[in-house]
Motif scaffolding. Structure first.
Motif, PDB file in Angstrom:
ATOM      1  N   ASN A 166       0.851  -1.182   0.000  1.00  0.00           N
ATOM      2  CA  ASN A 166       0.000   0.000   0.000  1.00  0.00           C
ATOM      3  C   ASN A 166       0.894   1.241   0.000  1.00  0.00           C
ATOM      4  OD1 ASN A 166      -1.615   2.230   0.751  1.00  0.00           O
ATOM      5  ND2 ASN A 166      -2.983   0.938   1.952  1.00  0.00           N
ATOM      6  N   PRO A 167       0.824   2.069  -1.043  1.00  0.00           N
ATOM      7  CA  PRO A 167       1.727   3.234  -1.115  1.00  0.00           C
ATOM      8  C   PRO A 167       1.525   4.231   0.022  1.00  0.00           C
ATOM      9  CG  PRO A 167       0.091   3.305  -2.884  1.00  0.00           C
ATOM     10  CD  PRO A 167      -0.052   1.978  -2.203  1.00  0.00           C
ATOM     11  N   PHE A 168       0.323   4.321   0.565  1.00  0.00           N
ATOM     12  CA  PHE A 168       0.101   5.223   1.697  1.00  0.00           C
ATOM     13  C   PHE A 168       0.916   4.786   2.911  1.00  0.00           C
ATOM     14  CE2 PHE A 168      -4.168   5.929  -0.404  1.00  0.00           C
ATOM     15  CZ  PHE A 168      -3.834   7.176  -0.895  1.00  0.00           C
ATOM     16  N   HIS A 169       1.058   3.480   3.102  1.00  0.00           N
ATOM     17  CA  HIS A 169       1.825   2.968   4.235  1.00  0.00           C
ATOM     18  C   HIS A 169       3.314   3.158   4.009  1.00  0.00           C
ATOM     19  CE1 HIS A 169      -1.748   0.112   5.178  1.00  0.00           C
ATOM     20  NE2 HIS A 169      -2.010   1.358   5.454  1.00  0.00           N
ATOM     21  N   LEU A 170       3.738   3.193   2.763  1.00  0.00           N
ATOM     22  CA  LEU A 170       5.163   3.378   2.459  1.00  0.00           C
ATOM     23  C   LEU A 170       5.598   4.831   2.627  1.00  0.00           C
ATOM     24  CD1 LEU A 170       5.377   1.172  -0.780  1.00  0.00           C
ATOM     25  CD2 LEU A 170       6.119   0.560   1.533  1.00  0.00           C
ATOM     26  N   PHE A 171       4.728   5.775   2.288  1.00  0.00           N
ATOM     27  CA  PHE A 171       5.116   7.191   2.255  1.00  0.00           C
ATOM     28  C   PHE A 171       4.657   8.007   3.457  1.00  0.00           C
ATOM     29  CE2 PHE A 171       5.066   5.979  -2.276  1.00  0.00           C
ATOM     30  CZ  PHE A 171       6.417   6.214  -2.548  1.00  0.00           C
ATOM     31  N   PHE A 172       3.709   7.499   4.228  1.00  0.00           N
ATOM     32  CA  PHE A 172       3.165   8.277   5.346  1.00  0.00           C
ATOM     33  C   PHE A 172       3.192   7.467   6.639  1.00  0.00           C
ATOM     34  CE2 PHE A 172       1.044   9.963   1.566  1.00  0.00           C
ATOM     35  CZ  PHE A 172       1.300  11.322   1.702  1.00  0.00           C
ATOM     36  N   LYS A 173       3.696   8.063   7.702  1.00  0.00           N
ATOM     37  CA  LYS A 173       3.648   7.425   9.030  1.00  0.00           C
ATOM     38  C   LYS A 173       2.221   7.459   9.579  1.00  0.00           C
ATOM     39  CE  LYS A 173       8.050   6.671   9.660  1.00  0.00           C
ATOM     40  NZ  LYS A 173       8.529   5.341   9.404  1.00  0.00           N
ATOM     41  N   ASN A 174       1.433   8.426   9.120  1.00  0.00           N
ATOM     42  CA  ASN A 174       0.037   8.525   9.517  1.00  0.00           C
ATOM     43  C   ASN A 174      -0.742   7.618   8.564  1.00  0.00           C
ATOM     44  OD1 ASN A 174      -2.535   9.250  10.222  1.00  0.00           O
ATOM     45  ND2 ASN A 174      -2.086  11.426  10.348  1.00  0.00           N
ATOM     46  N   ASN A 175      -1.043   6.417   9.035  1.00  0.00           N
ATOM     47  CA  ASN A 175      -1.637   5.420   8.147  1.00  0.00           C
ATOM     48  C   ASN A 175      -2.727   4.645   8.887  1.00  0.00           C
ATOM     49  OD1 ASN A 175      -0.230   3.532   9.781  1.00  0.00           O
ATOM     50  ND2 ASN A 175       1.595   3.835   8.545  1.00  0.00           N
ATOM     51  N   THR A 176      -3.129   3.548   8.338  1.00  0.00           N
ATOM     52  CA  THR A 176      -4.213   2.750   8.896  1.00  0.00           C
ATOM     53  C   THR A 176      -3.948   2.357  10.347  1.00  0.00           C
ATOM     54  OG1 THR A 176      -4.659   1.866   6.694  1.00  0.00           O
ATOM     55  CG2 THR A 176      -5.582   0.654   8.538  1.00  0.00           C
ATOM     56  N   ALA A 177      -2.765   1.807  10.617  1.00  0.00           N
ATOM     57  CA  ALA A 177      -2.440   1.352  11.978  1.00  0.00           C
ATOM     58  C   ALA A 177      -2.364   2.537  12.939  1.00  0.00           C
ATOM     59  CB  ALA A 177      -1.121   0.582  11.975  1.00  0.00           C
ATOM     60  N   TYR A 178      -1.779   3.630  12.499  1.00  0.00           N
ATOM     61  CA  TYR A 178      -1.634   4.821  13.335  1.00  0.00           C
ATOM     62  C   TYR A 178      -2.998   5.346  13.775  1.00  0.00           C
ATOM     63  CZ  TYR A 178       0.174   9.374  14.816  1.00  0.00           C
ATOM     64  OH  TYR A 178       0.513  10.475  15.538  1.00  0.00           O
ATOM     65  N   HIS A 179      -3.920   5.421  12.839  1.00  0.00           N
ATOM     66  CA  HIS A 179      -5.241   5.951  13.167  1.00  0.00           C
ATOM     67  C   HIS A 179      -6.093   4.912  13.913  1.00  0.00           C
ATOM     68  CE1 HIS A 179      -7.998   9.248  13.002  1.00  0.00           C
ATOM     69  NE2 HIS A 179      -8.965   8.431  12.646  1.00  0.00           N
ATOM     70  N   ASP A 180      -5.838   3.638  13.668  1.00  0.00           N
ATOM     71  CA  ASP A 180      -6.551   2.590  14.390  1.00  0.00           C
ATOM     72  C   ASP A 180      -6.269   2.695  15.890  1.00  0.00           C
ATOM     73  OD1 ASP A 180      -8.251   0.220  14.364  1.00  0.00           O
ATOM     74  OD2 ASP A 180      -6.451  -0.858  14.972  1.00  0.00           O
ATOM     75  N   ILE A 181      -5.027   3.008  16.255  1.00  0.00           N
ATOM     76  CA  ILE A 181      -4.670   3.195  17.664  1.00  0.00           C
ATOM     77  C   ILE A 181      -5.521   4.312  18.272  1.00  0.00           C
ATOM     78  CG2 ILE A 181      -2.832   4.019  19.202  1.00  0.00           C
ATOM     79  CD1 ILE A 181      -2.415   1.133  18.377  1.00  0.00           C
ATOM     80  N   HIS A 182      -5.703   5.404  17.528  1.00  0.00           N
ATOM     81  CA  HIS A 182      -6.494   6.531  18.027  1.00  0.00           C
ATOM     82  C   HIS A 182      -7.937   6.122  18.324  1.00  0.00           C
ATOM     83  CE1 HIS A 182      -8.106  10.548  18.520  1.00  0.00           C
ATOM     84  NE2 HIS A 182      -9.015  10.273  17.596  1.00  0.00           N
ATOM     85  N   HIS A 183      -8.478   5.206  17.553  1.00  0.00           N
ATOM     86  CA  HIS A 183      -9.874   4.801  17.740  1.00  0.00           C
ATOM     87  C   HIS A 183     -10.061   3.789  18.869  1.00  0.00           C
ATOM     88  CE1 HIS A 183     -12.581   6.604  14.717  1.00  0.00           C
ATOM     89  NE2 HIS A 183     -11.437   6.933  14.157  1.00  0.00           N
ATOM     90  N   GLN A 184      -8.982   3.245  19.403  1.00  0.00           N
ATOM     91  CA  GLN A 184      -9.093   2.335  20.541  1.00  0.00           C
ATOM     92  C   GLN A 184      -9.301   3.147  21.812  1.00  0.00           C
ATOM     93  OE1 GLN A 184      -9.331  -0.897  19.813  1.00  0.00           O
ATOM     94  NE2 GLN A 184      -9.065  -0.136  17.730  1.00  0.00           N
TER      95      GLN A 184
END
Length: 158
Positions: A93-111
């Motif tokens: 996923n290019p978003f995960h390669l180029f941005f530290k703010n990604n799916t996992a990063y935001h998933d932590i915020h929703h916990q």
């Protein structure tokens, strides 16, 4: 990107810190403990106005981008936001390669344990790092397949 990120960070954090705004406006979005793609823009209309519409207008006006550039920029930002909420860590996923703010990063915020961290969206994590709201994460393999985002073991919450 910097203008939009700055606006989003401070408004998003303010919505978490102001009990009235959180209870009546932003908590609607946080009903999604496990984010999914359609939930990216699942929010109260006032939140949509404050974060997205005003943030977008400021980004457009302050950057001086052309209307054509704004079409590409806001389309990219929307796709990125949907990807950040999709709950999937997909290989390549290019978003995960180029941005530290990604799916996992935001998933932590929703916990529940992450609701006071990782406010940055949609591109960079610089404001979280500067202002002490950055919660690093690790990806752990799940027995049934896939990965789960968890706070990094070295994170102590101070």
């Amino acid at each position: 990107m910097i203008v939009l990120d700055t606006w989003q960070y401070f408004m998003h954090r303010f919505m978490h810190q102001n009990k009235f705004l959180y209870k009546h406006i932003h908590s609607l979005h946080h009903r999604l403990v496990v984010p999914y793609a359609y939930g990216a823009l699942y929010n109260h209309p006032v939140e949509g106005l404050l974060l997205d519409t005003i943030g977008g207008a400021l980004s457009f006006l302050l950057s001086g981008m052309s209307p054509r550039a704004s079409i590409f920029f806001f389309s990219f930002a929307t796709i990125k936001t949907v990807d950040d909420h999709c709950g999937l860590w997909l290989p390549g996923n290019p978003f995960h390669l180029f941005f530290k703010n990604n799916t996992a990063y935001h998933d932590i915020h929703h916990q529940l344990y992450g609701s006071k961290y990782n406010f940055s969206q949609p591109f960079f994590v610089i404001w979280d790092r500067i202002l002490g709201t950055y919660m690093p994460y690790s990806l752990e393999k799940r027995r049934g397949g896939g990965f789960e985002a968890r706070p990094a073991k070295e994170f102590n919450g101070d």
